[in-house]
Design an enzyme around this catalytic site. Structure first.
Site, PDB file in Angstrom:
ATOM      1  N   SER A 144       0.858  -1.178   0.000  1.00  0.00           N
ATOM      2  CA  SER A 144       0.000   0.000   0.000  1.00  0.00           C
ATOM      3  C   SER A 144       0.894   1.227   0.000  1.00  0.00           C
ATOM      4  O   SER A 144       2.067   1.152   0.382  1.00  0.00           O
ATOM      5  CB  SER A 144      -0.878   0.004   1.257  1.00  0.00           C
ATOM      6  OG  SER A 144      -1.508   1.252   1.460  1.00  0.00           O
ATOM      7  N   TYR A 157      -2.231  -0.900  10.431  1.00  0.00           N
ATOM      8  CA  TYR A 157      -2.236  -1.090   8.979  1.00  0.00           C
ATOM      9  C   TYR A 157      -0.917  -0.616   8.374  1.00  0.00           C
ATOM     10  O   TYR A 157      -0.302  -1.324   7.568  1.00  0.00           O
ATOM     11  CB  TYR A 157      -3.416  -0.324   8.373  1.00  0.00           C
ATOM     12  CG  TYR A 157      -3.604  -0.559   6.900  1.00  0.00           C
ATOM     13  CD1 TYR A 157      -4.155  -1.749   6.427  1.00  0.00           C
ATOM     14  CD2 TYR A 157      -3.237   0.407   5.957  1.00  0.00           C
ATOM     15  CE1 TYR A 157      -4.341  -1.971   5.071  1.00  0.00           C
ATOM     16  CE2 TYR A 157      -3.415   0.193   4.603  1.00  0.00           C
ATOM     17  CZ  TYR A 157      -3.972  -0.998   4.163  1.00  0.00           C
ATOM     18  OH  TYR A 157      -4.143  -1.210   2.814  1.00  0.00           O
TER      19      TYR A 157
END
Length: 283
Positions: A144, A157
């Site tokens: 990401s 995350y």
């Protein structure tokens, strides 16, 4: 370099929706056999039918990427059915947010199990198979843009995605030396219109969030709103296909994308040895 995809086999985790489903479809459009892996049986069945309708052979394998034996079974099922695997996309991912000191051990465990161990298990079980084959192969690990910056209220995350990028870079170096016929890419998407904001639908009961906090609720509402009108996952599938063709490691947004500006700010912090700058993307 992989130029002819026809007749080869791709395995994608998290393939029942979002980026994973678009990857399955774009590989099918190239004439590849496709193995779709996901933890949701009904959605997986629907996705397999959608991909098979493109005129290729597609199978679905229910898979818990956080469990090594489940990923081992996925590898075996893929090879048993198609004989070999040329493309592996370790794509499955989940999200939760909140203040780090309020989040539970189960929050950490869940994200690490999927976002980190999902890739680890994929590497451990598929790389030996690819080495054994001795043909051109490619592994794509989904990280990401969260791997290239740090923002508040999404710390777990960010942590797991930083780990995914570092692991992918190390894998790139090792395979370059030991098995150069296997190429590696790391997909670092910006905000994408996927179902990640509702990934808790697949959270294991033993890791259930028993007492969600107010900050957790606010952070989940924010990610829901942010992804609702964001990039279509087809754009990421197209980037991945181009990266496999060109043996590109970093699969990034365009240079002028706000997330690239945020990532550059972090690099500048490191270069200047200054404290972390709060520089959220202007989205």
């Amino acid at each position: 370099m992989m130029e002819d995809f026809s007749g080869k086999t791709a395995v994608i985790t998290g393939a029942a929706s979002g980026i994973g489903l678009e990857l399955a479809k774009i590989f099918a459009e190239q004439g590849m056999n496709v193995v779709l892996a996901d933890i949701e049986q009904q959605r997986l069945d629907e996705a397999v039918a959608e991909v098979a309708a493109l005129g290729v052979e597609a199978i679905g394998v229910v898979t818990d990427v956080g469990a090594g034996e489940s990923v081992a079974a996925l590898c075996k099922a893929s090879v048993d059915h198609f004989g070999s695997v040329q493309v592996l996309c370790n794509n499955a991912g989940v999200y939760t947010g909140g203040q780090l000191w309020e989040q539970t051990e189960d929050d950490f465990e869940w994200l690490m199990r999927v976002n980190q161990w999902g890739i680890i298990h994929g590497i451990r079980h598929f790389v030996p198979q690819m080495i054994k084959q001795s043909d051109d192969c490619h592994i794509v690990n989904t990280s990401s843009m969260a791997s290239m910056c740090t923002l508040p209220f999404a710390g777990i995350y960010h942590m797991t995605k930083h780990a995914a990028l570092a692991l992918s870079e190390c894998l790139f170096h090792e395979l370059s030396m030991m098995a150069p016929q296997i190429s590696v890419s790391c997909l670092c998407p910006e905000l994408v219109n996927t179902g990640i904001a509702t990934s808790a639908r697949n959270r294991p009961d033993e890791l259930a969030d028993q007492n969600p906090t107010e900050m957790h609720a606010m952070s989940m509402a924010a990610i829901t709103d942010a992804t609702a009108n964001s990039l279509h996952p087809r754009a990421l599938a197209e980037r991945v296909l181009a990266a496999i063709r060109n043996k590109t490691f970093y699969i990034l947004p365009p240079q002028d994308n706000p997330w690239m500006v945020t990532a550059a700010s972090r690099l500048e912090d490191l270069k200047l040895r200054r404290n972390p700058t709060f520089a959220p993307p202007a989205i």
